[in-house]
Design a protein around this motif. Structure first.
Motif, PDB file in Angstrom:
ATOM      1  N   GLN A 107       0.784  -1.184   0.079  1.00 14.59           N
ATOM      2  CA  GLN A 107       0.025   0.015   0.056  1.00 14.59           C
ATOM      3  C   GLN A 107       0.835   1.261   0.053  1.00 14.59           C
ATOM      4  N   ILE A 108       1.948   1.262   0.705  1.00 16.09           N
ATOM      5  CA  ILE A 108       2.982   2.403   0.818  1.00 16.09           C
ATOM      6  C   ILE A 108       3.475   2.474  -0.406  1.00 16.09           C
ATOM      7  N   ASP A 109       3.870   1.581  -1.160  1.00 15.35           N
ATOM      8  CA  ASP A 109       4.728   1.440  -2.552  1.00 15.35           C
ATOM      9  C   ASP A 109       3.445   2.014  -3.638  1.00 15.35           C
ATOM     10  N   GLU A 110       2.126   1.746  -3.514  1.00 13.52           N
ATOM     11  CA  GLU A 110       1.384   2.085  -4.577  1.00 13.52           C
ATOM     12  C   GLU A 110       1.157   3.905  -4.452  1.00 13.52           C
ATOM     13  N   ALA A 111       1.327   4.172  -3.064  1.00 13.55           N
ATOM     14  CA  ALA A 111       1.151   5.426  -2.791  1.00 13.55           C
ATOM     15  C   ALA A 111       2.251   6.311  -3.517  1.00 13.55           C
ATOM     16  N   ILE A 112       3.310   5.856  -3.444  1.00 13.50           N
ATOM     17  CA  ILE A 112       4.569   6.192  -4.199  1.00 13.50           C
ATOM     18  C   ILE A 112       4.500   6.198  -5.649  1.00 13.50           C
ATOM     19  N   THR A 113       4.091   4.993  -6.099  1.00 19.12           N
ATOM     20  CA  THR A 113       4.116   5.094  -7.780  1.00 19.12           C
ATOM     21  C   THR A 113       3.110   5.866  -8.406  1.00 19.12           C
ATOM     22  N   ILE A 114       1.793   6.180  -7.688  1.00 13.00           N
ATOM     23  CA  ILE A 114       0.854   7.221  -8.327  1.00 13.00           C
ATOM     24  C   ILE A 114       1.419   8.437  -8.629  1.00 13.00           C
ATOM     25  N   HIS A 115       2.470   9.221  -7.836  1.00 15.07           N
ATOM     26  CA  HIS A 115       2.672  10.285  -8.018  1.00 15.07           C
ATOM     27  C   HIS A 115       4.431  10.430  -8.364  1.00 15.07           C
ATOM     28  N   ASN A 116       5.008   9.176  -8.467  1.00 19.03           N
ATOM     29  CA  ASN A 116       6.284   9.087  -8.915  1.00 19.03           C
ATOM     30  C   ASN A 116       6.783   8.054  -9.673  1.00 19.03           C
ATOM     31  N   ASN A 117       7.714   8.453 -10.608  1.00 16.12           N
ATOM     32  CA  ASN A 117       8.173   7.119 -11.561  1.00 16.12           C
ATOM     33  C   ASN A 117       9.559   6.850 -11.173  1.00 16.12           C
ATOM     34  N   MET A 118       9.454   5.639 -10.163  1.00 18.59           N
ATOM     35  CA  MET A 118      10.711   5.141  -9.292  1.00 18.59           C
ATOM     36  C   MET A 118      10.862   3.552  -9.695  1.00 18.59           C
ATOM     37  N   PRO A 119      11.996   3.256  -9.727  1.00 13.92           N
ATOM     38  CA  PRO A 119      12.250   1.743 -10.049  1.00 13.92           C
ATOM     39  C   PRO A 119      11.755   1.060  -8.391  1.00 13.92           C
ATOM     40  N   LYS A 120      11.176  -0.113  -8.677  1.00  8.70           N
ATOM     41  CA  LYS A 120      10.616  -0.823  -7.444  1.00  8.70           C
ATOM     42  C   LYS A 120      11.837  -0.906  -6.347  1.00  8.70           C
ATOM     43  N   SER A 121      12.999  -1.263  -6.701  1.00  7.66           N
ATOM     44  CA  SER A 121      14.037  -1.346  -5.654  1.00  7.66           C
ATOM     45  C   SER A 121      14.429  -0.187  -4.687  1.00  7.66           C
ATOM     46  N   GLU A 122      14.300   1.148  -5.614  1.00 15.36           N
ATOM     47  CA  GLU A 122      14.649   2.293  -5.061  1.00 15.36           C
ATOM     48  C   GLU A 122      13.138   2.716  -4.270  1.00 15.36           C
ATOM     49  N   ARG A 123      12.051   2.341  -4.499  1.00 16.49           N
ATOM     50  CA  ARG A 123      11.083   2.523  -3.546  1.00 16.49           C
ATOM     51  C   ARG A 123      11.020   1.839  -2.293  1.00 16.49           C
ATOM     52  N   LYS A 124      11.487   0.783  -2.455  1.00 16.53           N
ATOM     53  CA  LYS A 124      11.398  -0.175  -1.114  1.00 16.53           C
ATOM     54  C   LYS A 124      12.552   0.395  -0.336  1.00 16.53           C
ATOM     55  N   ASP A 125      13.692   0.825  -0.891  1.00 16.51           N
ATOM     56  CA  ASP A 125      14.747   1.276   0.164  1.00 16.51           C
ATOM     57  C   ASP A 125      14.290   2.839   0.727  1.00 16.51           C
ATOM     58  N   GLN A 154       1.971   1.298  15.837  1.00 14.75           N
ATOM     59  CA  GLN A 154       2.778   1.037  14.734  1.00 14.75           C
ATOM     60  C   GLN A 154       1.947   1.377  13.546  1.00 14.75           C
ATOM     61  N   LEU A 155       0.779   0.954  13.400  1.00 22.20           N
ATOM     62  CA  LEU A 155      -0.164   1.574  12.227  1.00 22.20           C
ATOM     63  C   LEU A 155       0.143   2.928  12.274  1.00 22.20           C
ATOM     64  N   GLN A 156      -0.088   3.592  13.028  1.00 18.71           N
ATOM     65  CA  GLN A 156      -0.284   5.207  13.141  1.00 18.71           C
ATOM     66  C   GLN A 156       1.200   5.694  12.522  1.00 18.71           C
ATOM     67  N   ARG A 157       2.323   5.137  13.008  1.00 21.82           N
ATOM     68  CA  ARG A 157       3.435   5.514  12.479  1.00 21.82           C
ATOM     69  C   ARG A 157       3.582   5.236  10.786  1.00 21.82           C
ATOM     70  N   LEU A 158       3.152   4.151  10.508  1.00 25.59           N
ATOM     71  CA  LEU A 158       3.089   3.757   9.146  1.00 25.59           C
ATOM     72  C   LEU A 158       2.271   4.541   8.260  1.00 25.59           C
ATOM     73  N   SER A 159       0.978   4.988   8.929  1.00 22.69           N
ATOM     74  CA  SER A 159       0.139   5.706   8.031  1.00 22.69           C
ATOM     75  C   SER A 159       0.996   7.243   8.002  1.00 22.69           C
ATOM     76  N   VAL A 160       1.605   7.770   8.876  1.00 21.31           N
ATOM     77  CA  VAL A 160       2.275   8.794   8.785  1.00 21.31           C
ATOM     78  C   VAL A 160       3.297   8.855   7.674  1.00 21.31           C
ATOM     79  N   ILE A 161       4.152   7.477   7.710  1.00 19.78           N
ATOM     80  CA  ILE A 161       5.156   7.466   6.426  1.00 19.78           C
ATOM     81  C   ILE A 161       4.519   7.505   5.138  1.00 19.78           C
ATOM     82  N   MET A 162       3.112   6.805   5.096  1.00 16.85           N
ATOM     83  CA  MET A 162       2.666   6.963   3.835  1.00 16.85           C
ATOM     84  C   MET A 162       2.358   8.192   3.508  1.00 16.85           C
ATOM     85  N   SER A 163       1.888   9.195   4.371  1.00 21.63           N
ATOM     86  CA  SER A 163       1.386  10.693   4.002  1.00 21.63           C
ATOM     87  C   SER A 163       2.490  11.489   3.601  1.00 21.63           C
ATOM     88  N   LEU A 164       3.575  11.372   4.534  1.00 23.16           N
ATOM     89  CA  LEU A 164       4.979  12.254   4.204  1.00 23.16           C
ATOM     90  C   LEU A 164       5.855  11.717   2.974  1.00 23.16           C
TER      91      LEU A 164
END
Length: 495
Positions: A107-125, A154-164
């Protein structure tokens, strides 16, 4: 950056009831605005209006501008491009942020790919780098976990990551630390502060707790009853007469009662573990370890502990939602081992997120009528109105609210309905799992006063789970603390 002009939000289905009235404020880059006010003041509604997530039943007029874009007139495509990339919102309930059928990493990976063109390995890093900032050091475990396998903190910290993670210009944080312990709250607030320090960025923090706002914000917006009662410098705002009246309210102290009579609930060496799937071997996570405690009739017991310590798992075991692996539970003299399923009339639970306690497609009147119909044996010969009306009055709820859907209520109103719903079943015990975390002190005091009256009439036992030890000391007879799945006595009036 953001300008709100003459904003009004009203409910067109109920006599055009105005929920937000004539809101005016602006923020420039670098501003950090704290939005404060009691439950039902319109704080979350303001956030939803800014980001254009209002339910269809609500209507608005006025103007909201973001970087020269009129958000009320913007197309769907424009809003989709702005949300997540330029404007991001972090909700109070992280469980509602994540889809339960996908892993956190996906789900965080999806949030990145919607707005950024970045290779999968870089997204995970990139995700792992943000996890390190959030002090979630077991990267693979969190990345591959499903939402239900993680604690609220833990979920709240991850939701902050997905938003920032896409570095939005404006971040709106809606009561995101209300249900968290101090350690988790400080981690999240530090992440928000670091993000807000970037050039051309801004931050809006919504809270009922001024202590969360003062260290972080330079401006203050005070809402009460849907009206703007102050906007300006944060330190001048503290001296505002109406705000001072709201802030000066303190919870009254409760006399500690000793309970050594009838044992209602007894746990003996109860343990619980989860298993996280791995490629070669599943990883065991011990949540509860040899928990033993006794709860008496007519007693109020407090449970505290940091996020991930097992508090909510403990609550779910008590009401039979979760099974346990080892040990025994004795309820009202009957011993259960592993298969423990109490009746609804025995024990009820009120969850932190009241929204998921109700079917969103029915009005509150329909939901309460259905509940009374299913359990009609509890009220033989009594009409619906004579059962509900006194409770509505006791809980400070206008009977007009019965015609509304759950989404049309404020968080505080929904939580009062959730408690009322639990009380209707006349249980012997109610478990409150962080149920008061999003409420201001005045709301908590009013609800506890109602519960104390019911407790004395019916010998009700109450278990209050909270990260706020100060609140627990004022409302409970004994306090236990969970630390790493273990239980210890923190404060006790029982010899």
């Amino acid at each position: 950056m953001l300008e709100v002009k003459n904003l009004n939000v009203f409910d067109g289905h109920f006599h055009d009831e105005t929920l937000l009235r004539n809101i005016n404020f602006s923020m420039v880059t670098g501003d950090r605005i704290g939005v404060i006010g009691p439950s039902g003041a319109g704080k979350s509604l303001l956030a939803s209006t800014i980001i254009q997530l209002l339910p269809k039943s609500l209507h608005r007029n006025g103007e909201v501008w973001f970087d020269s874009v009129d958000l009320f007139l913007a197309s769907r495509k424009t809003l989709d491009n702005l949300r997540g990339k330029e404007i991001s919102i972090i909700f109070q309930n992280p469980e509602a942020t994540f889809n339960p059928v996908f892993t956190i990493g996906k789900q965080i990976d999806e949030a990145i790919t919607i707005h950024n063109n970045m290779p999968k390995s870089e997204r995970k890093d990139l995700v792992f780098q943000w996890m390190e900032k959030a002090q979630l050091v077991d990267f693979d475990r969190y990345y591959n976990s499903y939402p239900h396998q993680l604690s609220g903190g833990q979920l709240q910290r991850l939701s902050v990551i997905m938003s920032l993670i896409n570095l939005p210009k404006l971040v709106i944080a809606d009561e995101i630390t209300a249900s968290l312990d101090n350690e988790n709250a400080s981690i999240i607030m530090r992440m928000l502060e670091e993000h807000a320090q970037k050039p051309d960025h801004g931050l809006m923090v919504i809270s009922h707790d001024l202590n969360q706002i003062l260290p972080l914000c330079n401006k203050l917006l005070f809402l009460n009853g849907g009206e703007q009662q102050y906007f300006g410098n944060v330190y001048d705002g503290v001296n505002n007469a109406k705000l001072k009246e709201y802030l000066d309210f303190k919870l009254p102290d409760k006399a500690k009662d000793k309970h050594d009579g009838l044992v209602l609930l007894k746990l003996e060496k109860v343990s619980k573990s989860y298993f996280i799937p791995r490629i070669l071997k599943s990883q065991e996570v011990v949540v509860l370890k040899d928990i033993s405690m006794v709860i008496h009739e007519n007693e109020i017991v407090g449970i505290c502990g940091p996020s991930g310590s097992g508090k909510s798992t403990f609550a779910k075991i008590l009401v039979g939602i979760e099974t346990f692996d080892d040990g025994a539970i004795t309820w009202n003299g009957v011993v259960y081992q592993k298969k423990y399923l109490p009746k609804p009339q025995d024990i009820q639970i009120v969850f932190q997120d009241s929204y998921h306690s109700f079917n969103p497609h029915y009005t509150m009147r329909s939901l309460l009528k259905e509940l009374l119909f299913v359990h009609r044996r509890l009220y033989i010969g009594r009409k619906y109105e004579e059962i509900i009306s006194p409770l509505m009055s006791d809980f400070g709820l206008n009977e007009g609210l019965l015609n509304k859907y759950p989404a049309q209520l404020s968080g505080g109103q929904r939580q009062r309905f959730a408690i009322l719903q639990a009380i209707l079943l006349k249980p012997k015990c109610i478990v409150f799992d962080e149920s008061f975390s999003a409420l201001d002190m005045q709301n908590i005091s009013e609800i506890m006063h109602i519960l104390f009256k019911i407790k004395e009439k019916s010998n009700l036992s109450i278990i209050v789970i909270s990260h706020n030890v100060d609140v627990l000391k004022k409302m409970t007879d004994r306090i236990f603390e969970f630390v790493g799945g273990n239980l210890k006595v923190l404060d006790s009036s029982v010899s």
